[in-house]
Design a protein around this motif. Sequence first.
Motif, PDB file in Angstrom:
ATOM      1  N   MET A   7       0.825  -1.181   0.000  1.00 39.68           N
ATOM      2  CA  MET A   7       0.000   0.000   0.000  1.00 39.68           C
ATOM      3  C   MET A   7       0.877   1.256   0.000  1.00 39.68           C
ATOM      4  SD  MET A   7      -3.258   0.980   2.466  1.00 39.68           S
ATOM      5  CE  MET A   7      -2.762  -0.171   3.654  1.00 39.68           C
ATOM      6  N   LEU A   8       1.945   1.250   0.770  1.00 41.67           N
ATOM      7  CA  LEU A   8       2.830   2.419   0.820  1.00 41.67           C
ATOM      8  C   LEU A   8       3.505   2.656  -0.528  1.00 41.67           C
ATOM      9  CD1 LEU A   8       4.405   1.919   4.343  1.00 41.67           C
ATOM     10  CD2 LEU A   8       2.620   3.528   3.674  1.00 41.67           C
ATOM     11  N   THR A   9       3.829   1.601  -1.234  1.00 45.07           N
ATOM     12  CA  THR A   9       4.439   1.737  -2.558  1.00 45.07           C
ATOM     13  C   THR A   9       3.466   2.392  -3.527  1.00 45.07           C
ATOM     14  OG1 THR A   9       5.808  -0.207  -2.178  1.00 45.07           O
ATOM     15  CG2 THR A   9       5.515   0.477  -4.457  1.00 45.07           C
ATOM     16  N   ILE A  10       2.220   1.967  -3.497  1.00 42.67           N
ATOM     17  CA  ILE A  10       1.206   2.539  -4.390  1.00 42.67           C
ATOM     18  C   ILE A  10       1.020   4.030  -4.095  1.00 42.67           C
ATOM     19  CG2 ILE A  10      -1.260   2.512  -4.947  1.00 42.67           C
ATOM     20  CD1 ILE A  10      -1.142  -0.541  -4.505  1.00 42.67           C
ATOM     21  N   LEU A  11       1.068   4.403  -2.822  1.00 43.39           N
ATOM     22  CA  LEU A  11       0.911   5.809  -2.431  1.00 43.39           C
ATOM     23  C   LEU A  11       2.197   6.607  -2.624  1.00 43.39           C
ATOM     24  CD1 LEU A  11      -1.122   5.344   0.859  1.00 43.39           C
ATOM     25  CD2 LEU A  11      -1.976   6.239  -1.311  1.00 43.39           C
ATOM     26  N   ASP A  12       3.277   5.930  -2.983  1.00 42.67           N
ATOM     27  CA  ASP A  12       4.596   6.542  -3.105  1.00 42.67           C
ATOM     28  C   ASP A  12       5.000   7.214  -1.792  1.00 42.67           C
ATOM     29  OD1 ASP A  12       6.983   7.104  -4.427  1.00 42.67           O
ATOM     30  OD2 ASP A  12       6.263   9.053  -5.122  1.00 42.67           O
ATOM     31  N   ALA A  13       4.667   6.545  -0.680  1.00 40.61           N
ATOM     32  CA  ALA A  13       4.970   7.071   0.644  1.00 40.61           C
ATOM     33  C   ALA A  13       6.285   6.473   1.138  1.00 40.61           C
ATOM     34  CB  ALA A  13       3.844   6.731   1.612  1.00 40.61           C
ATOM     35  N   LYS A  14       7.056   7.301   1.777  1.00 41.05           N
ATOM     36  CA  LYS A  14       8.342   6.890   2.325  1.00 41.05           C
ATOM     37  C   LYS A  14       8.287   6.981   3.854  1.00 41.05           C
ATOM     38  CE  LYS A  14      10.485   7.491  -1.891  1.00 41.05           C
ATOM     39  NZ  LYS A  14       9.279   7.387  -2.666  1.00 41.05           N
ATOM     40  N   GLU A  15       9.235   6.387   4.518  1.00 44.43           N
ATOM     41  CA  GLU A  15       9.296   6.457   5.967  1.00 44.43           C
ATOM     42  C   GLU A  15       9.375   7.921   6.398  1.00 44.43           C
ATOM     43  OE1 GLU A  15      12.131   5.030   9.642  1.00 44.43           O
ATOM     44  OE2 GLU A  15      12.155   3.859   7.785  1.00 44.43           O
ATOM     45  N   GLY A  16       8.547   8.295   7.339  1.00 46.47           N
ATOM     46  CA  GLY A  16       8.510   9.669   7.826  1.00 46.47           C
ATOM     47  C   GLY A  16       7.442  10.524   7.160  1.00 46.47           C
ATOM     48  N   ASP A  17       6.877  10.056   6.032  1.00 49.74           N
ATOM     49  CA  ASP A  17       5.810  10.803   5.373  1.00 49.74           C
ATOM     50  C   ASP A  17       4.545  10.764   6.232  1.00 49.74           C
ATOM     51  OD1 ASP A  17       7.473  11.265   3.260  1.00 49.74           O
ATOM     52  OD2 ASP A  17       6.450   9.948   1.852  1.00 49.74           O
ATOM     53  N   THR A  18       3.719  11.777   6.086  1.00 51.90           N
ATOM     54  CA  THR A  18       2.443  11.826   6.785  1.00 51.90           C
ATOM     55  C   THR A  18       1.358  11.356   5.836  1.00 51.90           C
ATOM     56  OG1 THR A  18       3.184  13.691   8.123  1.00 51.90           O
ATOM     57  CG2 THR A  18       0.816  13.335   7.981  1.00 51.90           C
ATOM     58  N   LEU A  19       0.504  10.470   6.318  1.00 52.25           N
ATOM     59  CA  LEU A  19      -0.643  10.010   5.538  1.00 52.25           C
ATOM     60  C   LEU A  19      -1.913  10.497   6.217  1.00 52.25           C
ATOM     61  CD1 LEU A  19       0.485   6.357   4.786  1.00 52.25           C
ATOM     62  CD2 LEU A  19       0.688   8.365   3.311  1.00 52.25           C
ATOM     63  N   PHE A  20      -2.937  10.744   5.432  1.00 50.92           N
ATOM     64  CA  PHE A  20      -4.194  11.266   5.940  1.00 50.92           C
ATOM     65  C   PHE A  20      -5.296  10.261   5.655  1.00 50.92           C
ATOM     66  CE2 PHE A  20      -1.414  14.731   4.902  1.00 50.92           C
ATOM     67  CZ  PHE A  20      -1.525  15.578   5.984  1.00 50.92           C
ATOM     68  N   VAL A  21      -6.184  10.072   6.619  1.00 47.36           N
ATOM     69  CA  VAL A  21      -7.342   9.206   6.449  1.00 47.36           C
ATOM     70  C   VAL A  21      -8.552  10.116   6.319  1.00 47.36           C
ATOM     71  CG1 VAL A  21      -8.747   7.386   7.466  1.00 47.36           C
ATOM     72  CG2 VAL A  21      -6.268   7.389   7.810  1.00 47.36           C
ATOM     73  N   VAL A  22      -9.289   9.931   5.223  1.00 50.09           N
ATOM     74  CA  VAL A  22     -10.448  10.772   4.928  1.00 50.09           C
ATOM     75  C   VAL A  22     -11.673   9.873   4.832  1.00 50.09           C
ATOM     76  CG1 VAL A  22     -11.431  12.401   3.277  1.00 50.09           C
ATOM     77  CG2 VAL A  22      -8.954  12.333   3.634  1.00 50.09           C
ATOM     78  N   ARG A  23     -12.750  10.279   5.479  1.00 52.80           N
ATOM     79  CA  ARG A  23     -13.996   9.523   5.402  1.00 52.80           C
ATOM     80  C   ARG A  23     -14.826  10.057   4.236  1.00 52.80           C
ATOM     81  NH1 ARG A  23     -16.815   6.298   8.952  1.00 52.80           N
ATOM     82  NH2 ARG A  23     -15.452   6.912  10.652  1.00 52.80           N
ATOM     83  N   GLY A  24     -15.263   9.151   3.375  1.00 51.37           N
ATOM     84  CA  GLY A  24     -16.084   9.524   2.233  1.00 51.37           C
ATOM     85  C   GLY A  24     -17.535   9.720   2.633  1.00 51.37           C
ATOM     86  N   ASP A  25     -18.326  10.294   1.728  1.00 49.45           N
ATOM     87  CA  ASP A  25     -19.742  10.517   1.989  1.00 49.45           C
ATOM     88  C   ASP A  25     -20.489   9.212   2.251  1.00 49.45           C
ATOM     89  OD1 ASP A  25     -19.403  13.239   1.671  1.00 49.45           O
ATOM     90  OD2 ASP A  25     -19.960  13.216  -0.453  1.00 49.45           O
TER      91      ASP A  25
END
Length: 54
Positions: free
Chosen positions: A1-19
């Motif tokens: 999942m982190l690879t798909i998001l192109d997220a690296k260690e130390g990056d901040t990820l956000f969780v958003v709730r959809g409608d």
Amino acid sequence: MLTILDAKEGDTLFVVRGDDGSLKITPHDPAVAAALAAAEIVMDENRDLLQALA
């Protein structure tokens, strides 16, 4: 999942709730995305004025 998001260690990820109640994980701050979208609308509406001021 982190690879798909192109997220690296130390990056901040956000969780958003959809409608529909679903959850989405994104590496982009949704508040910043909303502010940029609003700024783009204002710039489009005032393009001539902004060019005159430049």
